[in-house]
Enzyme design. Sequence first.
Site, PDB file in Angstrom:
ATOM      1  N   ARG A   1       0.863  -1.176   0.000  1.00  0.00           N
ATOM      2  CA  ARG A   1       0.000   0.000   0.000  1.00  0.00           C
ATOM      3  C   ARG A   1       0.901   1.227   0.000  1.00  0.00           C
ATOM      4  O   ARG A   1       1.550   1.520   1.007  1.00  0.00           O
ATOM      5  CB  ARG A   1      -0.923  -0.018   1.219  1.00  0.00           C
ATOM      6  CG  ARG A   1      -1.539   1.323   1.509  1.00  0.00           C
ATOM      7  CD  ARG A   1      -2.671   1.314   2.500  1.00  0.00           C
ATOM      8  NE  ARG A   1      -2.430   0.704   3.792  1.00  0.00           N
ATOM      9  CZ  ARG A   1      -1.789   1.258   4.818  1.00  0.00           C
ATOM     10  NH1 ARG A   1      -1.252   2.450   4.710  1.00  0.00           N
ATOM     11  NH2 ARG A   1      -1.678   0.615   5.962  1.00  0.00           N
TER      12      ARG A   1
ATOM     13  N   HIS B   1      -3.493   4.328   5.034  1.00  0.00           N
ATOM     14  CA  HIS B   1      -4.591   3.371   5.216  1.00  0.00           C
ATOM     15  C   HIS B   1      -5.897   3.955   4.705  1.00  0.00           C
ATOM     16  O   HIS B   1      -6.642   3.327   3.982  1.00  0.00           O
ATOM     17  CB  HIS B   1      -4.711   2.998   6.693  1.00  0.00           C
ATOM     18  CG  HIS B   1      -6.028   2.376   7.038  1.00  0.00           C
ATOM     19  ND1 HIS B   1      -6.373   1.129   6.617  1.00  0.00           N
ATOM     20  CD2 HIS B   1      -7.094   2.869   7.721  1.00  0.00           C
ATOM     21  CE1 HIS B   1      -7.609   0.856   7.041  1.00  0.00           C
ATOM     22  NE2 HIS B   1      -8.059   1.896   7.702  1.00  0.00           N
TER      23      HIS B   1
ATOM     24  N   TYR C   1       4.911   4.848  11.019  1.00  0.00           N
ATOM     25  CA  TYR C   1       5.154   3.416  11.226  1.00  0.00           C
ATOM     26  C   TYR C   1       5.991   2.757  10.144  1.00  0.00           C
ATOM     27  O   TYR C   1       6.350   1.604  10.265  1.00  0.00           O
ATOM     28  CB  TYR C   1       3.814   2.669  11.382  1.00  0.00           C
ATOM     29  CG  TYR C   1       2.771   2.927  10.316  1.00  0.00           C
ATOM     30  CD1 TYR C   1       2.831   2.260   9.099  1.00  0.00           C
ATOM     31  CD2 TYR C   1       1.727   3.826  10.533  1.00  0.00           C
ATOM     32  CE1 TYR C   1       1.871   2.482   8.119  1.00  0.00           C
ATOM     33  CE2 TYR C   1       0.768   4.063   9.551  1.00  0.00           C
ATOM     34  CZ  TYR C   1       0.836   3.390   8.349  1.00  0.00           C
ATOM     35  OH  TYR C   1      -0.117   3.601   7.384  1.00  0.00           O
TER      36      TYR C   1
END
Lengths: 365, 325
Positions: free
Chosen positions: A268, A272, A282
Amino acid sequence: MARTKQKAQSLLESEIKVAPITTFSVLSPEGKVVNEDEVPNLSDEQLQELMKRMVFTRVWDQRATGLARQGRLGFYAPVAGQEATMIGSQYALDKEDFILPGYRDIPTLHFHGYPMYQAFLWSRGHQHGGQIPEGVNVLLPQIIIGAQYVQAAGVAMALKKRNTNNIVITYTGDGGSSQGDFYEAMNFAGVYKLPVVFVVQNNRYAISTPVSKQTAAESLAQKGLAAGITSLQVDGMDVLAVYQAVAKAKERAANGEGPTLIEALNYRIGPHSMSGDDPTRYRIKEEPTEWEQKEPLARFRTYLEGKKLWTEEMETGVIEEAKNTVSQEIKKADQYPKMKMADLIDSMYETTPPHLEEQKAEYVD
Amino acid sequence: MAQLTMVKAINDALRVELSKDENTLIFGEDVGVNGGVFRATENLQKEFGVDRVFDTPLAESGIGGLAVGLGTQGFRPIAEIQFIGFIFEAMDSILVQAPRLRYRSGGRYSCPVTFRAPFGAGVKSPELHSDSLEGLITQTPGIKVVCPSNPYDAKGLLISAIRDNDPVFFMEHLKLYFSIKGEVPEGEYTVPIGKANVVKEGKDVSIFTYGAMVHTSLKAAEAAEKEGVSVEVIDLRTLSPLDMDTVVQSIEKTNRAIIVQEAPKQAGVAGELIAQINEKAIFHLEAPVLRVTGPSTVLGFPLIEEEWLPSPDRVQKAIKKVMSY
């Protein structure tokens, strides 16, 4: 002492080991064929169509993230990096096959017949977004991670009972593979030999949680082994590999050979969702560059250019077409009539019960 | 007419619907060869085949998902959850996926699923087998909740539930499975969902109740009659949606009301009923509406459950109290 030692040895020998997994691929990250035998039997036009759809989806995604930033969409989950899995897997289906999607799988639904303006309405939270047109065989984007998997077993059982020869495909992510429903669904499908293809889009992160924190298993594909079903891992950024794997799984399912689990490795690229997720919190710094090298569009473009099937002009044409379509569809969504409380209340049950009729009266002038 | 136990009446209803509609499917844990742990599905696999009546792996969420998926494709799944306490594993299907489907899809999809589960205390079953969890389900819009108290209603209501185009949660009281017999007509008939039943007419006080508590309430009513109090007993039969017309009519006549439920006192059906009585009938009341329920604890352990459960004696005390105003 000797006896104990012997016993310990045989116990070790009894331990089950998963053999190292080979990721199935057809094209290298540089766009070269690495698996001549497995190149899918697609015409030049079909190959171009795959590329068109991926470019279209990338542009749509860029426009949608922009619209989301302007507050013109509601919930939106970006798809960049996952186009090969989405487009390749859907392209292997027949129109009568059924898709049970997660909320990120909107382009997959679109190419199966779900209108884009309805996807925008769904994103905004308009009921019409969920009114899938008749003849479009998809269920609504699932919000509860993994719930689509157990329902896919039910839909697949229905298709099998009706002797349709069609199959169900359902999608979740690496996070979804930690759910109990993920395993229950594969287990049910295995027991009843259901015509279903379970796809896990391993895009490396469930919001912020990396795969290494989802499982100690070396792969997500091996989770299917416990349920006794055919399981494999594919390069999910290689559209030909995904197409080929799903086409074969569909064929097996339609022949009564039961379900398949396909772990598609992709990435990805974006956040998100467009609701404040910041991937820099992250992600490892070097990681995006590493994945950029495997990027699905670039790789397939190189492959097609090598076959003289793709030009810059064609790419520009698709980009323009995508931009126009998105503009038209968002306009159509803007113009769609507002919801009315009375209609919502009446859609709760087939026949509105007295207590709801009473409550409805409070919203009607 | 045959005298049947409630479990036989349920078996009969399932047989009627399997014969009538080939889209009807029965599945769950041990429902096939074994005929269900209470024999509710006895012989059905033999009669209708393994394609129509089949065992599932031991996984309630899988059962729920199977039911929802089949429901979207024109089948009428009847999913048995072996004991009520096991529904928690299937709550996403029961309380989220099935009830919302019609609304989420603006009517494109519906989910005509019947979830059946035994519940109810008084037979000393292990924990999490016999709780009264109807309050959890009645809180959710989009799923109907039905709870019969006798064999006739059980058959007629179950047939209605299976034919309903919306999800229905069908609660079968464990103590009533074998303890009472009643006349059950052969073949098909329905008892409508959403209609309460006046089990016993009376003038002075109305008792609203359901499931096994109907019988507890009737015992108390008989005792009260001997002391000159005329008690009306109403079996709600459907817990969602509630039949408020019948409730209000009864209160208009008696002006006093008691609700008897086996579930713990907090929230739940009795609480909802009182709220609606407050909205619709408060000026007909001569006394506060009283509740006789289990205490607000987890269901009593088997060795004390008889004391835990509402008894005819406790209902009688409530009758005396409500008559004292």
